[in-house]
Design a protein around this motif. Sequence first.
Motif, mmCIF file in Angstrom:
data_model
loop_
_atom_site.group_PDB
_atom_site.id
_atom_site.type_symbol
_atom_site.label_atom_id
_atom_site.label_comp_id
_atom_site.label_asym_id
_atom_site.label_seq_id
_atom_site.Cartn_x
_atom_site.Cartn_y
_atom_site.Cartn_z
ATOM 1 N N PRO A 1 46.448 47.066 39.907
ATOM 2 C CA PRO A 1 46.105 46.611 38.131
ATOM 3 C C PRO A 1 44.904 45.752 38.127
ATOM 4 O O PRO A 1 43.603 46.283 37.164
ATOM 5 N N GLY A 2 44.783 44.881 38.600
ATOM 6 C CA GLY A 2 43.463 43.775 38.506
ATOM 7 C C GLY A 2 42.343 44.401 39.243
ATOM 8 O O GLY A 2 41.059 44.139 38.194
ATOM 9 N N LEU A 3 42.940 45.206 39.976
ATOM 10 C CA LEU A 3 41.531 45.775 40.672
ATOM 11 C C LEU A 3 40.374 47.290 39.979
ATOM 12 O O LEU A 3 39.371 46.942 39.463
ATOM 13 N N LEU A 4 41.256 48.114 39.015
ATOM 14 C CA LEU A 4 41.558 48.835 37.959
ATOM 15 C C LEU A 4 40.472 48.182 37.415
ATOM 16 O O LEU A 4 39.566 48.686 36.658
ATOM 17 N N ARG A 5 41.228 46.955 36.342
ATOM 18 C CA ARG A 5 40.020 46.249 35.385
ATOM 19 C C ARG A 5 38.960 45.765 35.244
ATOM 20 O O ARG A 5 37.974 46.283 34.770
ATOM 21 N N ALA A 6 39.010 45.444 36.959
ATOM 22 C CA ALA A 6 37.392 43.999 37.539
ATOM 23 C C ALA A 6 36.371 45.482 37.608
ATOM 24 O O ALA A 6 35.401 45.123 36.851
ATOM 25 N N LEU A 7 37.096 47.005 37.806
ATOM 26 C CA LEU A 7 35.884 47.911 37.648
ATOM 27 C C LEU A 7 35.949 48.856 36.255
ATOM 28 O O LEU A 7 35.446 49.875 36.494
ATOM 29 N N ALA A 8 36.471 48.208 35.351
ATOM 30 C CA ALA A 8 36.385 49.128 34.242
ATOM 31 C C ALA A 8 35.444 50.390 34.242
ATOM 32 O O ALA A 8 34.792 51.041 32.938
#
Length: 310
Positions: A56-63
């Motif tokens: 989830p954090g990875l997807l947010r970081a690359l949003a």
Amino acid sequence: MDVVVAGASGALGTVLVPQLVAAGHAVTGLSRSPSGLARIRAAGARAVRADLLDEPGLLRALADVRADAVVHQATALERTPTRHRHLHATNALRDRGTAHLLRCAAQIGARRFVTQSFFLGYGYRDHGSAPVTEDRPFGELTGDAFDVHLRSMRANEDQVLGATGVEGIALRYGLFYGSDRSTAALLDLARRRRLPAPAPAGVTSPVHLEDAAAATVAALERGRPGQAYNVVDDHPVGFDEFVDALAAAVGAPPPRRVPAWVLRPLPYLHALMARTRIRVSNAKAREELDWAPRHPSCHEGLAEVAAARA
């Protein structure tokens, strides 16, 4: 291309990012540490803090990122592993981290995905005198403690090469050496005559980090989707010869020989230095990627590394 590089501040990533930038690609580099982010920015790339194991954090970081390609170079290795447990974190990055990155590739619109694989996925054993090519079985389980590593290497490749919606490519790198901390530590040990050579020794297939990075750029630009490529130099060497080359590079006398069995309390190191005999061929990468190692063997490469550190 716009390229996202996971592990951009690692041993290979640190060399790869400047080569990608020099080749005209726009790079977004991922790292977990402030120092890693600073190195990425210094190389002319955008830096994003992210943890591959936190989906989830990875997807947010690359949003807000859009990219044409993803390059997976993330490991958790800072030195040569000696015991099986030293590879567990890297196994997780090859397995779960790859799955998370593939989901990110879909989110950011990437159509190409290049992943770091490893030549020892062919097996920690004696492969005989014939060159090992990409059509050999990869990641076959053997029923021993090495299965956990083979399984993660196979999972990494299977996910990438079998993914839908992206052009997946796997690079089976040889034994890295170059401007990294691990090589520096080995050179220092050789200088102090504290790095013995095993007898009998295994056979390994090295590759200089600069050459590995150049092959990665070539695969990103010209690699065939669904293919694996061996990325090694031209000359497999006995591990005793590799240790001799380390000593010669720093002007030290030839290392002493020790019986290979003394390494058995360090099972992974014993397998790497004494048990495994593997002569990996780079012919496919040469032909299809229009790539060749600038350092034909570790002898020239280690001499260059030592001279740069002097």
